[in-house]
Design a protein around this motif. Structure first.
Motif, PDB file in Angstrom:
ATOM      1  N   ASP A  41       9.839  -7.978   5.471  1.00 39.69           N
ATOM      2  CA  ASP A  41      10.364  -7.115   4.401  1.00 39.69           C
ATOM      3  C   ASP A  41       9.343  -6.110   3.880  1.00 39.69           C
ATOM      4  O   ASP A  41       9.621  -5.364   2.943  1.00 39.69           O
ATOM      5  CB  ASP A  41      10.910  -7.956   3.249  1.00 39.69           C
ATOM      6  N   LYS A  42       8.148  -6.082   4.474  1.00 37.39           N
ATOM      7  CA  LYS A  42       7.083  -5.135   4.088  1.00 37.39           C
ATOM      8  C   LYS A  42       6.806  -5.183   2.582  1.00 37.39           C
ATOM      9  O   LYS A  42       6.576  -4.177   1.943  1.00 37.39           O
ATOM     10  CB  LYS A  42       7.422  -3.710   4.518  1.00 37.39           C
ATOM     11  N   ARG A  43       6.782  -6.375   2.034  1.00 33.24           N
ATOM     12  CA  ARG A  43       6.650  -6.570   0.579  1.00 33.24           C
ATOM     13  C   ARG A  43       5.347  -6.022  -0.005  1.00 33.24           C
ATOM     14  O   ARG A  43       5.284  -5.728  -1.180  1.00 33.24           O
ATOM     15  CB  ARG A  43       6.800  -8.040   0.213  1.00 33.24           C
ATOM     16  N   HIS A  44       4.305  -5.893   0.796  1.00 33.60           N
ATOM     17  CA  HIS A  44       3.019  -5.416   0.282  1.00 33.60           C
ATOM     18  C   HIS A  44       2.683  -3.986   0.705  1.00 33.60           C
ATOM     19  O   HIS A  44       1.651  -3.460   0.296  1.00 33.60           O
ATOM     20  CB  HIS A  44       1.904  -6.353   0.718  1.00 33.60           C
ATOM     21  N   SER A  45       3.526  -3.375   1.490  1.00 33.74           N
ATOM     22  CA  SER A  45       3.273  -2.007   1.940  1.00 33.74           C
ATOM     23  C   SER A  45       3.163  -1.074   0.734  1.00 33.74           C
ATOM     24  O   SER A  45       3.973  -1.121  -0.185  1.00 33.74           O
ATOM     25  CB  SER A  45       4.408  -1.538   2.850  1.00 33.74           C
ATOM     26  N   PRO A  83      -2.464  -8.475  -3.390  1.00 35.80           N
ATOM     27  CA  PRO A  83      -2.144  -7.045  -3.455  1.00 35.80           C
ATOM     28  C   PRO A  83      -1.591  -6.697  -4.821  1.00 35.80           C
ATOM     29  O   PRO A  83      -0.915  -7.511  -5.465  1.00 35.80           O
ATOM     30  CB  PRO A  83      -1.074  -6.877  -2.375  1.00 35.80           C
ATOM     31  N   ARG A  84      -1.869  -5.468  -5.265  1.00 39.32           N
ATOM     32  CA  ARG A  84      -1.353  -5.025  -6.557  1.00 39.32           C
ATOM     33  C   ARG A  84      -0.804  -3.615  -6.406  1.00 39.32           C
ATOM     34  O   ARG A  84      -1.244  -2.863  -5.529  1.00 39.32           O
ATOM     35  CB  ARG A  84      -2.422  -5.101  -7.625  1.00 39.32           C
ATOM     36  N   PRO A  85       0.115  -3.253  -7.268  1.00 39.28           N
ATOM     37  CA  PRO A  85       0.682  -1.899  -7.198  1.00 39.28           C
ATOM     38  C   PRO A  85      -0.386  -0.833  -7.404  1.00 39.28           C
ATOM     39  O   PRO A  85      -1.382  -1.068  -8.077  1.00 39.28           O
ATOM     40  CB  PRO A  85       1.685  -1.861  -8.347  1.00 39.28           C
ATOM     41  N   VAL A  86      -0.175   0.310  -6.799  1.00 41.20           N
ATOM     42  CA  VAL A  86      -1.078   1.451  -6.991  1.00 41.20           C
ATOM     43  C   VAL A  86      -0.957   1.891  -8.432  1.00 41.20           C
ATOM     44  O   VAL A  86       0.149   2.050  -8.950  1.00 41.20           O
ATOM     45  CB  VAL A  86      -0.711   2.610  -6.042  1.00 41.20           C
ATOM     46  N   GLN A  87      -2.088   2.104  -9.094  1.00 38.72           N
ATOM     47  CA  GLN A  87      -2.073   2.531 -10.486  1.00 38.72           C
ATOM     48  C   GLN A  87      -2.105   4.045 -10.547  1.00 38.72           C
ATOM     49  O   GLN A  87      -2.874   4.684  -9.825  1.00 38.72           O
ATOM     50  CB  GLN A  87      -3.280   1.959 -11.217  1.00 38.72           C
TER      51      GLN A  87
END
Length: 88
Positions: A41-45, A83-87
């Motif tokens: 599901d490419k959850r971290h892309s 992994p974290r969202p891009v800020q």
């Protein structure tokens, strides 16, 4: 122009992460390391991990020794960090 050559490639499966850390040689003094999301599901892309944006960014090195150090650091980050969202 030479075809890029895979120098090192390692899968990382840890928790919900299914990633690959890959380092390729593009030219005599040009190596790139990247982290790919291998989950279905490419959850971290597009998320940030160890200074990389998964599936989107790479880090360049000018020689094999520096490239292998970047590869090792990316592997450690892939195994140990979330992994974290891009800020913005």
């Amino acid at each position: 122009m030479a075809i890029p050559t895979v120098v090192a490639q390692r899968p990382v499966v840890a928790g919900d992460k299914q990633l690959t850390v890959s380092t390729i040689r593009i030219a005599a003094d040009y190596y790139d390391t990247v982290i790919f999301d291998d989950s279905t599901d490419k959850r971290h892309s597009g998320q940030v991990l160890g200074g990389y944006v998964i599936d989107s960014s790479s880090k360049r090195a000018d020689d094999r020794e520096a490239a292998m150090e970047q590869h090792r650091e990316a592997l450690i980050a892939a195994r140990n960090e979330q992994p974290r969202p891009v800020q913005d």
